[in-house]
Motif scaffolding. Structure first.
Motif, PDB file in Angstrom:
ATOM      1  N   PHE A  10       0.831  -1.204   0.000  1.00  8.40           N
ATOM      2  CA  PHE A  10       0.000   0.000   0.000  1.00  8.40           C
ATOM      3  C   PHE A  10       0.869   1.259   0.000  1.00  8.40           C
ATOM      4  O   PHE A  10       0.527   2.260  -0.630  1.00  8.40           O
ATOM      5  N   THR A  11       2.011   1.212   0.691  1.00 10.86           N
ATOM      6  CA  THR A  11       2.928   2.361   0.711  1.00 10.86           C
ATOM      7  C   THR A  11       3.435   2.669  -0.697  1.00 10.86           C
ATOM      8  O   THR A  11       3.436   3.821  -1.134  1.00 10.86           O
ATOM      9  N   GLY A  12       3.867   1.640  -1.416  1.00 10.30           N
ATOM     10  CA  GLY A  12       4.318   1.831  -2.794  1.00 10.30           C
ATOM     11  C   GLY A  12       3.211   2.360  -3.675  1.00 10.30           C
ATOM     12  O   GLY A  12       3.434   3.237  -4.527  1.00 10.30           O
ATOM     13  N   ASN A  13       2.008   1.857  -3.462  1.00 12.44           N
ATOM     14  CA  ASN A  13       0.848   2.285  -4.244  1.00 12.44           C
ATOM     15  C   ASN A  13       0.561   3.765  -4.035  1.00 12.44           C
ATOM     16  O   ASN A  13       0.393   4.527  -5.004  1.00 12.44           O
ATOM     17  N   VAL A  14       0.518   4.188  -2.795  1.00 11.13           N
ATOM     18  CA  VAL A  14       0.193   5.587  -2.476  1.00 11.13           C
ATOM     19  C   VAL A  14       1.297   6.534  -2.948  1.00 11.13           C
ATOM     20  O   VAL A  14       1.014   7.616  -3.478  1.00 11.13           O
ATOM     21  N   GLY A  21       9.897  -6.791  -3.368  1.00  9.96           N
ATOM     22  CA  GLY A  21       8.992  -7.165  -4.448  1.00  9.96           C
ATOM     23  C   GLY A  21       7.598  -6.610  -4.246  1.00  9.96           C
ATOM     24  O   GLY A  21       6.966  -6.128  -5.193  1.00  9.96           O
ATOM     25  N   ARG A  22       7.094  -6.656  -3.029  1.00  8.78           N
ATOM     26  CA  ARG A  22       5.760  -6.130  -2.730  1.00  8.78           C
ATOM     27  C   ARG A  22       5.717  -4.609  -2.928  1.00  8.78           C
ATOM     28  O   ARG A  22       4.729  -4.067  -3.425  1.00  8.78           O
ATOM     29  N   PHE A  23       6.801  -3.930  -2.539  1.00  7.82           N
ATOM     30  CA  PHE A  23       6.853  -2.476  -2.725  1.00  7.82           C
ATOM     31  C   PHE A  23       6.822  -2.126  -4.206  1.00  7.82           C
ATOM     32  O   PHE A  23       6.098  -1.215  -4.629  1.00  7.82           O
ATOM     33  N   LEU A  24       7.600  -2.857  -5.005  1.00  7.06           N
ATOM     34  CA  LEU A  24       7.628  -2.604  -6.445  1.00  7.06           C
ATOM     35  C   LEU A  24       6.287  -2.932  -7.084  1.00  7.06           C
ATOM     36  O   LEU A  24       5.854  -2.256  -8.026  1.00  7.06           O
ATOM     37  N   GLN A  25       5.601  -3.969  -6.586  1.00 10.40           N
ATOM     38  CA  GLN A  25       4.248  -4.273  -7.042  1.00 10.40           C
ATOM     39  C   GLN A  25       3.322  -3.089  -6.794  1.00 10.40           C
ATOM     40  O   GLN A  25       2.564  -2.671  -7.674  1.00 10.40           O
ATOM     41  N   GLY A  26       3.371  -2.570  -5.585  1.00 12.18           N
ATOM     42  CA  GLY A  26       2.520  -1.426  -5.238  1.00 12.18           C
ATOM     43  C   GLY A  26       2.843  -0.213  -6.075  1.00 12.18           C
ATOM     44  O   GLY A  26       1.951   0.505  -6.539  1.00 12.18           O
ATOM     45  N   LEU A  27       4.153   0.012  -6.303  1.00 12.27           N
ATOM     46  CA  LEU A  27       4.590   1.153  -7.108  1.00 12.27           C
ATOM     47  C   LEU A  27       4.053   1.042  -8.535  1.00 12.27           C
ATOM     48  O   LEU A  27       3.509   2.014  -9.092  1.00 12.27           O
ATOM     49  N   ALA A  82      -5.378  11.752 -15.780  1.00 10.62           N
ATOM     50  CA  ALA A  82      -4.439  10.968 -14.970  1.00 10.62           C
ATOM     51  C   ALA A  82      -4.500  11.378 -13.502  1.00 10.62           C
ATOM     52  O   ALA A  82      -4.527  10.528 -12.610  1.00 10.62           O
ATOM     53  N   GLY A  83      -4.530  12.686 -13.248  1.00 10.41           N
ATOM     54  CA  GLY A  83      -4.577  13.169 -11.872  1.00 10.41           C
ATOM     55  C   GLY A  83      -5.877  12.823 -11.178  1.00 10.41           C
ATOM     56  O   GLY A  83      -5.889  12.459  -9.996  1.00 10.41           O
ATOM     57  N   VAL A  84      -6.981  12.914 -11.907  1.00 13.34           N
ATOM     58  CA  VAL A  84      -8.289  12.605 -11.322  1.00 13.34           C
ATOM     59  C   VAL A  84      -8.399  11.119 -10.987  1.00 13.34           C
ATOM     60  O   VAL A  84      -8.885  10.742  -9.905  1.00 13.34           O
ATOM     61  N   LEU A  85      -7.944  10.258 -11.889  1.00  6.07           N
ATOM     62  CA  LEU A  85      -7.981   8.818 -11.627  1.00  6.07           C
ATOM     63  C   LEU A  85      -7.111   8.470 -10.427  1.00  6.07           C
ATOM     64  O   LEU A  85      -7.494   7.646  -9.585  1.00  6.07           O
ATOM     65  N   ALA A  86      -5.941   9.096 -10.339  1.00  6.46           N
ATOM     66  CA  ALA A  86      -5.056   8.833  -9.207  1.00  6.46           C
ATOM     67  C   ALA A  86      -5.704   9.258  -7.895  1.00  6.46           C
ATOM     68  O   ALA A  86      -5.648   8.539  -6.892  1.00  6.46           O
ATOM     69  N   THR A  87      -6.333  10.443  -7.904  1.00  8.34           N
ATOM     70  CA  THR A  87      -7.020  10.924  -6.710  1.00  8.34           C
ATOM     71  C   THR A  87      -8.140   9.969  -6.310  1.00  8.34           C
ATOM     72  O   THR A  87      -8.325   9.648  -5.124  1.00  8.34           O
ATOM     73  N   THR A  88      -8.876   9.482  -7.306  1.00  5.76           N
ATOM     74  CA  THR A  88      -9.957   8.533  -7.046  1.00  5.76           C
ATOM     75  C   THR A  88      -9.438   7.291  -6.356  1.00  5.76           C
ATOM     76  O   THR A  88     -10.016   6.804  -5.378  1.00  5.76           O
ATOM     77  N   TYR A  89      -8.303   6.764  -6.838  1.00  4.98           N
ATOM     78  CA  TYR A  89      -7.759   5.537  -6.257  1.00  4.98           C
ATOM     79  C   TYR A  89      -7.111   5.775  -4.899  1.00  4.98           C
ATOM     80  O   TYR A  89      -7.100   4.871  -4.046  1.00  4.98           O
ATOM     81  N   ILE A  90      -6.544   6.950  -4.686  1.00  3.40           N
ATOM     82  CA  ILE A  90      -6.008   7.273  -3.359  1.00  3.40           C
ATOM     83  C   ILE A  90      -7.133   7.224  -2.319  1.00  3.40           C
ATOM     84  O   ILE A  90      -7.008   6.611  -1.246  1.00  3.40           O
ATOM     85  N   ILE A  91      -8.248   7.878  -2.655  1.00  4.05           N
ATOM     86  CA  ILE A  91      -9.393   7.903  -1.737  1.00  4.05           C
ATOM     87  C   ILE A  91      -9.962   6.498  -1.550  1.00  4.05           C
ATOM     88  O   ILE A  91     -10.233   6.061  -0.420  1.00  4.05           O
ATOM     89  N   THR A  92     -10.121   5.784  -2.664  1.00  5.98           N
ATOM     90  CA  THR A  92     -10.715   4.445  -2.603  1.00  5.98           C
ATOM     91  C   THR A  92      -9.827   3.472  -1.832  1.00  5.98           C
ATOM     92  O   THR A  92     -10.285   2.778  -0.926  1.00  5.98           O
TER      93      THR A  92
END
Length: 347
Positions: A7-11, A56-62, A287-297
């Motif tokens: 989740f850290t890599g994802n965010v 590996g998990r961090f890179l997956q999230g990234l 791109a920014g809107v989709l990213a914001t959507t996924y951050i919130i979700t």
């Protein structure tokens, strides 16, 4: 710890790299995203301790976080105009990958666990093929200056879609949360509620709640956005009521059937929300809107799952499922209240 690292890599990628493809172009950022995924897979092939596994998990999230800002946006860029196909594909196709991965991995674990690393070798090959496909595809963005400013953390919501954010958060989080519950407890439900000591059965349970969503998502073409959100969430809620009955009574066939029905309605309400946001967003903001959507979700889902799943050490999986059901019922009520107050006319 593994989930936290992922989740850290994802965010991090959603916050810092979501808008990078607006300046460098979609293709270079997509290829970089795929390379991160390949390195993550290589770390799993040679994993011999917790450190390499967590890398590996961090890179997956990234890579997964970056994909929201470039791959999904690239799909929307290249989709036929005046069509919902781009939204349906970008939102739901990953679920097919989840399903195939879960079923294949479970089959290997049940029959020959020593071959599990072969899955990652196959994924690496498929990712290399994807790189070739991206290289020969057409770029959809003209490269421009401002790369450094693009990595400045920004949570962006255009004024014309602000009024849809609350209803979207409710539907996104309530549906994602149920998927997270199945991801965490499919094995427990298979063993404790139905008596199956099989990873493949657990994978079938997980797949039954996610794979049919792509079929349900196609129903958005037949309904208005408001109706799709309302019908979707009420159908999702009713199906989950019967899921819980089947879980308590250990009726496996009824359980799987209701999972599939719940998944269909989940695809309808989730995709209708995403479709509503996408068609009100300019290409340069996508791109920014989709990213914001996924951050919130993702943030809301992770927090909800953390709070509710922690109860499993104090009670049964069936009781935890009832708590999740209560959460969805509240979301259903709020959806009907909010959709009655929102103006869905295009600005």
């Amino acid at each position: 710890m593994s989930t936290f690292i992922y989740f850290t890599g994802n965010v991090i990628s959603l916050l810092f790299f979501a808008r990078l493809s607006n300046y460098l172009g979609r293709k270079p950022v997509i290829i970089t995203t795929i390379i991160f995924a390949i390195i993550g897979c290589i770390s799993f092939v040679y994993v011999n301790g917790s450190n390499l596994f967590l890398i590996g998990r961090f890179l997956q999230g990234l890579s997964c976080g970056m994909s929201a800002g470039c791959i999904q946006t690239f799909i929307l860029d290249t989709a036929p105009p005046n069509s919902n196909l781009g939204v349906i594909m970008s939102t739901n196709i990953p679920l097919i990958g989840f399903s195939i991965g879960a079923l294949n991995s479970a089959s290997i674990v049940d029959n020959n666990p020593s071959l599990i690393s072969n899955i990652f070798i196959l994924i690496i090959i498929l990712l290399l093929i994807c790189i070739f496909g991206i290289l020969v595809s057409q770029e959809t963005i003209t490269r421009k200056s401002g790369v450094l400013s693009s990595i400045k953390p920004e949570v962006k919501v255009p004024n014309n879609i602000i009024r849809f954010i609350p209803i979207s958060i409710i539907i996104f989080v309530s549906t994602y949360t149920i998927s997270g519950f199945y991801q965490s407890f499919s094995s427990s439900m298979a063993l404790l509620n139905f008596g199956f000591n099989s990873k493949l059965i657990a994978a079938v349970i997980y797949t039954s709640i996610i794979a049919p969503q792509i079929i349900g998502s196609t129903l958005i073409n037949r309904l208005s956005i408001k109706d799709a959100q309302r019908y979707g969430i009420i159908g999702f809620t009713i199906a989950l009521i019967f899921v819980n009955i089947a879980l308590i009574k250990s009726y496996f066939t009824l359980f799987l059937t209701c999972n599939i029905i719940a998944s269909l309605f989940c695809g309808l309400c989730f995709t209708s929300c995403m479709n509503n946001i996408v068609y009100r967003t300019k290409k340069e903001d996508m791109a920014g809107v989709l990213a914001t959507t996924y951050i919130i979700t993702d943030g809301g889902t992770a927090l909800t799952n953390l709070l509710i799943s922690g109860l499993v050490i104090h009670t049964t999986v069936s009781n935890v499922a009832l708590i999740y059901l209560g959460f969805v019922i509240i979301a259903c009520i709020l959806t009907f209240i909010l959709t009655g107050k929102i103006n869905y006319d295009f600005d």
